[in-house]
Design an enzyme around this catalytic site. Structure first.
Site, PDB file in Angstrom:
ATOM      1  N   ASP A  36      15.314 -47.856  42.564  1.00  0.00           N
ATOM      2  CA  ASP A  36      16.559 -47.633  41.828  1.00  0.00           C
ATOM      3  C   ASP A  36      17.692 -47.370  42.837  1.00  0.00           C
ATOM      4  O   ASP A  36      17.534 -46.545  43.745  1.00  0.00           O
ATOM      5  CB  ASP A  36      16.348 -46.412  40.915  1.00  0.00           C
ATOM      6  N   HIS A  37      18.801 -48.051  42.677  1.00  0.00           N
ATOM      7  CA  HIS A  37      19.975 -47.851  43.554  1.00  0.00           C
ATOM      8  C   HIS A  37      19.645 -47.961  45.042  1.00  0.00           C
ATOM      9  O   HIS A  37      19.982 -47.054  45.830  1.00  0.00           O
ATOM     10  CB  HIS A  37      20.644 -46.493  43.282  1.00  0.00           C
TER      11      HIS A  37
ATOM     12  N   ASP B 168      22.241 -51.830  45.479  1.00  0.00           N
ATOM     13  CA  ASP B 168      23.455 -51.344  44.826  1.00  0.00           C
ATOM     14  C   ASP B 168      24.656 -51.553  45.751  1.00  0.00           C
ATOM     15  O   ASP B 168      24.978 -50.707  46.581  1.00  0.00           O
ATOM     16  CB  ASP B 168      23.283 -49.859  44.476  1.00  0.00           C
TER      17      ASP B 168
ATOM     18  N   GLY C 268      24.124 -38.922  34.817  1.00  0.00           N
ATOM     19  CA  GLY C 268      24.159 -37.477  34.655  1.00  0.00           C
ATOM     20  C   GLY C 268      24.267 -37.032  33.208  1.00  0.00           C
ATOM     21  O   GLY C 268      24.094 -37.823  32.276  1.00  0.00           O
TER      22      GLY C 268
ATOM     23  N   SER D 223      18.222 -38.611  33.211  1.00  0.00           N
ATOM     24  CA  SER D 223      18.711 -37.285  32.815  1.00  0.00           C
ATOM     25  C   SER D 223      17.989 -36.733  31.586  1.00  0.00           C
ATOM     26  O   SER D 223      17.694 -35.525  31.530  1.00  0.00           O
ATOM     27  CB  SER D 223      20.213 -37.331  32.549  1.00  0.00           C
TER      28      SER D 223
HETATM   29  P1  13P Z   1      21.017 -41.176  33.288  1.00  0.00           P
HETATM   30  O1  13P Z   1      21.583 -40.173  34.243  1.00  0.00           O
HETATM   31  O2  13P Z   1      21.942 -41.422  32.144  1.00  0.00           O
HETATM   32  O3  13P Z   1      19.643 -40.853  32.843  1.00  0.00           O
HETATM   33  O4  13P Z   1      20.919 -42.579  34.087  1.00  0.00           O
HETATM   34  C1  13P Z   1      19.851 -42.836  34.946  1.00  0.00           C
HETATM   35  C2  13P Z   1      20.064 -44.060  35.772  1.00  0.00           C
HETATM   36  O5  13P Z   1      20.950 -44.851  35.561  1.00  0.00           O
HETATM   37  C3  13P Z   1      19.125 -44.290  36.865  1.00  0.00           C
HETATM   38  O6  13P Z   1      19.473 -45.393  37.628  1.00  0.00           O
HETATM   39  O1  G3H Z   2      20.907 -43.093  38.930  1.00  0.00           O
HETATM   40  C1  G3H Z   2      20.317 -42.239  39.565  1.00  0.00           C
HETATM   41  C2  G3H Z   2      19.106 -41.573  39.066  1.00  0.00           C
HETATM   42  O2  G3H Z   2      19.387 -40.685  38.026  1.00  0.00           O
HETATM   43  C3  G3H Z   2      18.361 -40.941  40.186  1.00  0.00           C
HETATM   44  O3  G3H Z   2      18.949 -39.773  40.600  1.00  0.00           O
HETATM   45  O4  G3H Z   2      19.248 -40.118  43.044  1.00  0.00           O
HETATM   46  O5  G3H Z   2      19.188 -37.812  42.042  1.00  0.00           O
HETATM   47  O6  G3H Z   2      17.110 -39.184  42.185  1.00  0.00           O
HETATM   48  P1  G3H Z   2      18.614 -39.167  42.062  1.00  0.00           P
HETATM   49 ZN    ZN Z   3      21.587 -45.691  37.797  1.00  0.00          ZN
END
Ligand code: 13P
Ligand code: G3H
Ligand code: ZN
Length: 309
Positions: free
Chosen positions: A82-83, A104, A179, A257
């Protein structure tokens, strides 16, 4: 079955008018809670790991946890970065067994985003791994980065981006944010479905990803506040809007979140009711069950992917 890519999941989701949940994982209880829910609902699953989570839990442990989830369920499960912040992190995940990565490049200029995304795609595709790119920028807090305002995705850029990079899916900004504070108090929650529609017209059949898609369920926030927390004004995306998105070209919905809130609310409640407990299993067991309940709720209320595994 080994870990899968998201290719078939997204094709089926697009055609079937539902979405796959991509849930962030950091530890064993989170992986177990999510996986048990997906297993009971017979739902395809994406377990996703942020760079911060990978640093926290370590790559080797996370790979083994994902493998354990497979062994336990035989569900179609993809393991996704992720990201991904840079090429090196993506490469390390691709080489280390992930089946999907996100690069990203949303914070850099369009041409630079294309260049970095293309580089990751070339490396990933040669190894059978799929790639998610991002255009537009979400507001909210993610890792150490805080973004004040949305930069909505420009529909006029998406075709060029997808053609030049070769990405397999595209994350867009239509008003969701990372968030627990997605709208200001008094502000009416809204998503730019008009932008989503324009993007879909330009990319027919192409899988779209929604980040920042937690609903910040009021019962969870109330419980946190009741048991000593202080989260006034936490507001998420209404489930009904996400359900609408899941029926469209949106094939992947990211949720972190809501799991954090469920886990934290449960642990706070546990200690308020059992102040002398000090065995981690006593509070992690209900926390894991709360994660499971939350994921089931998402599968049924929002994603529509029950029975699709
Ligand atoms: P939320 O913070 O809305 O759960 O989004 C999570 C997210 O986009 C992880 O990449
Ligand atoms: O989009 C991000 C996710 O909620 C992950 O959050 O980078 O704090 O693990 P984090
Ligand atoms: Zn995200």
């Amino acid at each position: 079955m080994p870990l899968v890519t998201t290719e078939k999941m997204f094709k089926d989701a697009y055609e079937g008018g539902y979405a796959i949940g991509a849930f962030n994982v950091n530890n064993m209880e989170i992986v177990q809670g999510i996986t048990e829910a997906a297993f009971e609902e017979k739902a395809p699953l994406i377990l996703q790991v942020s760079a911060g989570a990978r640093k926290y839990a370590k790559h080797a442990y996370l790979i083994k946890l994902a493998e354990a989830a497979l062994e336990d369920t035989d569900l179609p499960i993809a393991l996704h970065l992720d990201h991904g912040p840079d090429f090196e992190t993506c490469k390390s995940c691709i080489d280390g067994g992930f089946t999907s990565v996100m690069i990203d490049g949303s914070a850099v200029p369009f041409d630079e985003n294309i260049a970095i995304t293309k580089k990751v795609v070339e490396y990933a595709h040669a190894k059978g791994v799929v790639v998610e790119g991002e255009l537009g920028q979400l507001a909210g807090v993610e890792d150490d980065v805080s973004v004040e305002h949305h930069s909505y995705t420009d529909p006029d850029q998406v075709q060029e981006f997808v053609e030049k990079t070769g990405v397999d899916s595209l994350a867009i900004a239509i008003g969701t944010s990372h968030g627990a504070y997605k709208f200001k108090p008094g502000q009416k929650p809204q998503l730019r479905f008009d932008i989503l529609e324009e993007i879909t017209k330009r990319l027919p059949g192409f899988p779209i990803v929604l980040h920042g898609a937690s609903s910040v369920i009021p019962e969870m926030v109330e419980k946190i506040n009741k048991y000593g927390g202080a989260m006034p004004d936490a507001i998420g995306i209404p489930e009904e809007m996400l359900r609408q998105a899941a029926k469209s070209a949106v094939c992947k919905i990211n949720i972190d979140s809501d799991l954090r809130l469920a886990m934290t609310a449960t642990i706070r409640e546990h200690f308020a009711l059992h102040p002398s407990d000090f065995d981690p299993r006593q509070y992690l067991k209900p926390a894991r069950a709360a994660i499971k309940d939350m994921v089931k709720r998402k599968i049924v209320n929002v994603l529509g992917c029950a029975g699709k595994a």
